[in-house]
Design a protein around this motif. Sequence first.
Motif, PDB file in Angstrom:
ATOM      1  N   UNK A 122     -28.006 -11.383  19.258  1.00  0.00           N
ATOM      2  CA  UNK A 122     -28.793 -11.092  19.995  1.00  0.00           C
ATOM      3  C   UNK A 122     -28.029 -11.356  21.854  1.00  0.00           C
ATOM      4  N   UNK A 123     -26.711 -12.107  21.566  1.00  0.00           N
ATOM      5  CA  UNK A 123     -26.301 -11.353  22.685  1.00  0.00           C
ATOM      6  C   UNK A 123     -25.736 -10.123  22.663  1.00  0.00           C
ATOM      7  N   UNK A 124     -25.568  -9.159  21.046  1.00  0.00           N
ATOM      8  CA  UNK A 124     -24.656  -8.309  21.235  1.00  0.00           C
ATOM      9  C   UNK A 124     -25.874  -7.470  22.011  1.00  0.00           C
ATOM     10  N   UNK A 125     -27.405  -7.575  21.403  1.00  0.00           N
ATOM     11  CA  UNK A 125     -28.476  -6.570  22.065  1.00  0.00           C
ATOM     12  C   UNK A 125     -28.285  -6.363  23.079  1.00  0.00           C
ATOM     13  N   UNK A 126     -28.545  -7.810  23.942  1.00  0.00           N
ATOM     14  CA  UNK A 126     -28.520  -8.017  25.363  1.00  0.00           C
ATOM     15  C   UNK A 126     -27.727  -6.174  26.185  1.00  0.00           C
ATOM     16  N   UNK A 183     -29.899   3.713  25.235  1.00  0.00           N
ATOM     17  CA  UNK A 183     -29.748   4.748  24.626  1.00  0.00           C
ATOM     18  C   UNK A 183     -28.290   4.607  23.584  1.00  0.00           C
ATOM     19  N   UNK A 184     -28.064   3.056  23.103  1.00  0.00           N
ATOM     20  CA  UNK A 184     -28.002   3.089  22.020  1.00  0.00           C
ATOM     21  C   UNK A 184     -29.062   2.079  20.980  1.00  0.00           C
ATOM     22  N   UNK A 185     -29.075   1.725  18.840  1.00  0.00           N
ATOM     23  CA  UNK A 185     -30.001   2.181  18.207  1.00  0.00           C
ATOM     24  C   UNK A 185     -29.576   0.986  17.341  1.00  0.00           C
ATOM     25  N   UNK A 186     -30.822   0.084  16.706  1.00  0.00           N
ATOM     26  CA  UNK A 186     -30.104  -0.483  16.390  1.00  0.00           C
ATOM     27  C   UNK A 186     -31.120  -0.993  14.912  1.00  0.00           C
ATOM     28  N   UNK A 187     -30.455  -1.723  13.595  1.00  0.00           N
ATOM     29  CA  UNK A 187     -31.319  -1.952  12.468  1.00  0.00           C
ATOM     30  C   UNK A 187     -30.740  -3.247  12.309  1.00  0.00           C
ATOM     31  N   UNK A 188     -31.686  -3.536  10.944  1.00  0.00           N
ATOM     32  CA  UNK A 188     -32.251  -5.229  10.735  1.00  0.00           C
ATOM     33  C   UNK A 188     -32.020  -5.244   9.262  1.00  0.00           C
ATOM     34  N   UNK A 189     -31.415  -5.550   8.174  1.00  0.00           N
ATOM     35  CA  UNK A 189     -31.452  -6.148   6.951  1.00  0.00           C
ATOM     36  C   UNK A 189     -30.918  -7.263   6.601  1.00  0.00           C
ATOM     37  N   UNK A 190     -31.656  -7.828   6.149  1.00  0.00           N
ATOM     38  CA  UNK A 190     -31.222  -8.842   5.531  1.00  0.00           C
ATOM     39  C   UNK A 190     -31.589  -9.477   4.348  1.00  0.00           C
ATOM     40  N   UNK A 191     -30.284 -10.621   3.701  1.00  0.00           N
ATOM     41  CA  UNK A 191     -30.510 -10.203   2.068  1.00  0.00           C
ATOM     42  C   UNK A 191     -30.291 -11.927   1.399  1.00  0.00           C
ATOM     43  N   UNK A 192     -30.608 -12.270   0.915  1.00  0.00           N
ATOM     44  CA  UNK A 192     -30.243 -13.856  -0.314  1.00  0.00           C
ATOM     45  C   UNK A 192     -30.729 -12.773  -1.280  1.00  0.00           C
ATOM     46  N   UNK A 193     -31.437 -13.537  -2.405  1.00  0.00           N
ATOM     47  CA  UNK A 193     -31.610 -13.237  -3.234  1.00  0.00           C
ATOM     48  C   UNK A 193     -31.994 -11.540  -3.604  1.00  0.00           C
ATOM     49  N   UNK A 211     -38.511  -6.521  20.961  1.00  0.00           N
ATOM     50  CA  UNK A 211     -38.484  -6.296  19.409  1.00  0.00           C
ATOM     51  C   UNK A 211     -37.760  -6.852  18.540  1.00  0.00           C
ATOM     52  N   UNK A 212     -36.569  -6.173  19.089  1.00  0.00           N
ATOM     53  CA  UNK A 212     -35.181  -6.523  17.905  1.00  0.00           C
ATOM     54  C   UNK A 212     -35.033  -8.081  18.505  1.00  0.00           C
ATOM     55  N   UNK A 213     -35.101  -8.886  19.807  1.00  0.00           N
ATOM     56  CA  UNK A 213     -35.063 -10.341  19.473  1.00  0.00           C
ATOM     57  C   UNK A 213     -36.270 -10.637  18.816  1.00  0.00           C
ATOM     58  N   UNK A 214     -37.429 -11.098  18.729  1.00  0.00           N
ATOM     59  CA  UNK A 214     -37.997 -11.030  17.980  1.00  0.00           C
ATOM     60  C   UNK A 214     -37.664 -10.861  16.339  1.00  0.00           C
ATOM     61  N   UNK A 215     -37.587  -9.644  16.170  1.00  0.00           N
ATOM     62  CA  UNK A 215     -36.654 -10.315  14.615  1.00  0.00           C
ATOM     63  C   UNK A 215     -35.270 -10.409  14.467  1.00  0.00           C
ATOM     64  N   UNK A 216     -35.107 -10.753  15.319  1.00  0.00           N
ATOM     65  CA  UNK A 216     -33.889 -11.823  15.146  1.00  0.00           C
ATOM     66  C   UNK A 216     -34.069 -13.476  15.348  1.00  0.00           C
ATOM     67  N   UNK A 217     -34.654 -13.363  16.121  1.00  0.00           N
ATOM     68  CA  UNK A 217     -35.653 -14.542  16.053  1.00  0.00           C
ATOM     69  C   UNK A 217     -35.931 -15.116  14.773  1.00  0.00           C
ATOM     70  N   UNK A 218     -36.429 -14.209  14.095  1.00  0.00           N
ATOM     71  CA  UNK A 218     -37.122 -14.426  13.446  1.00  0.00           C
ATOM     72  C   UNK A 218     -36.597 -14.785  11.634  1.00  0.00           C
ATOM     73  N   UNK A 219     -34.983 -15.177  11.563  1.00  0.00           N
ATOM     74  CA  UNK A 219     -34.300 -15.041  10.487  1.00  0.00           C
ATOM     75  C   UNK A 219     -34.592 -16.273  10.511  1.00  0.00           C
ATOM     76  N   UNK A 220     -34.883 -16.366   9.472  1.00  0.00           N
ATOM     77  CA  UNK A 220     -34.719 -17.566   8.326  1.00  0.00           C
ATOM     78  C   UNK A 220     -34.268 -17.750   6.655  1.00  0.00           C
ATOM     79  N   UNK A 221     -33.380 -18.721   6.493  1.00  0.00           N
ATOM     80  CA  UNK A 221     -32.408 -18.628   5.801  1.00  0.00           C
ATOM     81  C   UNK A 221     -33.664 -19.132   4.675  1.00  0.00           C
TER      82      UNK A 221
END
Length: 509
Positions: free
Chosen positions: A182-186, A191-201, A218-228
């Motif tokens: 979140x800090x980096x997104x801010x 004109x920068x771009x961000x994608x998010x990939x998660x992985x567990x199993x 939209x990016x912050x929402x994706x980050x905040x939704x991350x759960x173990x």
Amino acid sequence: MRIHRTRRLLALAAATGLLLTGCGWGGSGGGDHSSADRAGDQRAGDHRAPTVPRGGTDEDDTSREAAPDRLSTFALDVDTASYGYARRTLADGALPDPSTVRPEEFVNSFRQDYERPDGDGFSVTVDGARTGDDWSLVRVGLATRAAESRDERPPAALTFVVDVSGSMGDPGRLDLARYALGTMTDGLRDDDSVAIVTFSDRAETVLPMTRLGERRGRVHDAIDSLEPLSATNLGAGVETGYETAVEGLRRGATNRVVLVSDALANTGDTDADTILERISTARREHGITLFGVGVGSDYGDALMERLADKGDGHTSYVSTEEEARTVFGEELPRNVELTARDAKAQVAFDPETVAEFRLIGYDNRRVADDDFRDDRVDGGEVGPGHTVTALYAVRTKPGARGHLATATVRWLDPRTRTPHEATGQIEAGALHERLADAPARFQVAAVAAYLADALRAPDRPLPDAPSLSALGERADTLAARTEDDDVRDLADAVHSADKHAKGGSPEDR
């Protein structure tokens, strides 16, 4: 060839005891230090790294036989994770596992005051100080141009690959990762771009490559939704991350995968070399680099380091929100650009003045001497605003005067792949008479190297090296002199190491 050379070096080290001796903090004296220039063709009498002929055999190529006696070659490394993880471990009341201690990452965790070049490439500074009657520390310092402001650098296309396995649910892991991202997104530009990939199993693309602009929410929402979730299939995460980065590739931008994980892979592909082979096309054809960020008190240091080193990137480690703000809010947004690819250094010691030498650290970054100018051989990737420091223990011959050593750095332009070189050198008479007479930043590097060695080989201390108690006192003095919070943290780490070492292992207490 490399295996045989490594065995010869190990045998030489065992036979001659190439050990750093002496401390020499006190006293007075001085000496001028370095000079640097841009390298060109070899000249008669030039002490720069020699051009080694290709082809032929060892019998008809005497330069190959002489190389191990006077040359030292390594890939540049700007990693700092080893030092960050050691500090975290010491703060938790334990000594770090010696296998996780890499001296070069301790040394390179601290600011240096090297002169920077005007354009792309490197400046080269070489200086040194005597640490005893026979031995000296020689510092080879490389610096890139100052980092541009956020608005001047090229746009960035960053794919965050985030570990959401069960172990990331422990305090200080996924919550810290969410804060960091979140800090980096801010801190990124519109004109920068961000994608998010998660992985567990398994791995999942949570957010495809998205131009920030009006979409930061939209990016912050994706980050905040991350759960173990469950297991750690790091291989699937890295592979999917690179696939997502290729799909969202932006020409003219800096394309990078940012892996945030405790690197405790326990399912799927857990071998770094195999993972890297699966993403080799994306790395080689598209130039996508990997930045690994480690989190967690239990941390797969070896896997993360190998992924980053062989993935044309580097690693860092964060354990607090303050460190996360520094890495993600300041360093990474400012340094997403690359100024040099496959950068290597070669130091040529003059046999007329040098009896023996030893590179401190860089154990898994060594390069065969005759591969220095082979641009097919992997080196290190370095961005603007970086410095790289290598320390050598050097035993000079009695009464040595004249040329001591020449350092040459070679790198490829990140866009054109054109090779460039720069050099610096030092005379024996320019060595400071004592370590205390050297510049403060030189002394900080020496403290970091001594600490790393004490942690890595506590049962085999370097001859005449300062005790941890004495080292802590010197670090305290340097912290006051430099007024640098990072040096204060180093002093605290030395004192913690001294306390833990005197108290025995955690199991003994």
